[in-house]
Scaffold this motif. Structure first.
Motif, PDB file in Angstrom:
ATOM      1  N   LYS A  48      39.356  33.462  90.824  1.00 35.52           N
ATOM      2  CA  LYS A  48      38.202  34.268  90.452  1.00 35.52           C
ATOM      3  C   LYS A  48      36.961  33.519  90.910  1.00 35.52           C
ATOM      4  O   LYS A  48      36.823  32.319  90.680  1.00 35.52           O
ATOM      5  N   THR A  49      36.080  34.228  91.570  1.00 40.14           N
ATOM      6  CA  THR A  49      34.837  33.639  92.036  1.00 40.14           C
ATOM      7  C   THR A  49      33.857  33.530  90.880  1.00 40.14           C
ATOM      8  O   THR A  49      33.690  34.473  90.114  1.00 40.14           O
ATOM      9  N   ILE A  50      33.240  32.356  90.763  1.00 34.65           N
ATOM     10  CA  ILE A  50      32.224  32.153  89.733  1.00 34.65           C
ATOM     11  C   ILE A  50      30.972  31.596  90.387  1.00 34.65           C
ATOM     12  O   ILE A  50      31.008  31.107  91.510  1.00 34.65           O
ATOM     13  N   SER A  51      29.888  31.672  89.675  1.00 35.20           N
ATOM     14  CA  SER A  51      28.645  31.066  90.120  1.00 35.20           C
ATOM     15  C   SER A  51      28.386  29.867  89.223  1.00 35.20           C
ATOM     16  O   SER A  51      28.434  29.969  88.006  1.00 35.20           O
ATOM     17  N   LEU A  52      28.135  28.737  89.841  1.00 38.71           N
ATOM     18  CA  LEU A  52      27.922  27.509  89.091  1.00 38.71           C
ATOM     19  C   LEU A  52      26.670  26.826  89.624  1.00 38.71           C
ATOM     20  O   LEU A  52      26.581  26.522  90.809  1.00 38.71           O
ATOM     21  N   ARG A  53      25.715  26.615  88.754  1.00 43.08           N
ATOM     22  CA  ARG A  53      24.476  25.956  89.165  1.00 43.08           C
ATOM     23  C   ARG A  53      24.606  24.458  88.935  1.00 43.08           C
ATOM     24  O   ARG A  53      24.926  24.015  87.836  1.00 43.08           O
TER      25      ARG A  53
END
Length: 89
Positions: A48-53
């Motif tokens: 699953k693609t996630i966004s991580l800052r």
């Protein structure tokens, strides 16, 4: 004498089949006593693609470490996360 099994319906779509098996007991349709194990060596785990800052400096440090190990930095992050979860989970 073996138990008589139900016949699974023909499914028009994968979603229809998924919905069916989510709401029905497979043991009524499959004799698991005669099932055989299979190996699926080319099956990749779902992701699953996630966004991580991340702070830019941290990301640069991770990329440097990944470059030293000759692996993509995303793979290194996943390996580190998995190791940490295994160790603390």
């Amino acid at each position: 004498m073996s138990k008589r099994r139900k016949t699974a319906p023909d499914f028009k779509t994968e979603a229809e089949e998924r919905a069916f098996w989510e709401s029905h007991d497979a043991s009524e349709y499959v004799d698991w006593g005669v099932a055989e194990s299979v190996r699926l060596p080319n099956l990749k785990p779902s992701t699953k693609t996630i966004s991580l800052r991340l702070p830019a400096a941290l990301l640069e440090r991770i990329k440097i470490e990944a470059n030293k190990r000759d692996i993509p930095y995303q793979s290194l992050i996943k390996a580190w996360l998995a190791e940490d979860v295994d160790r603390h989970g």
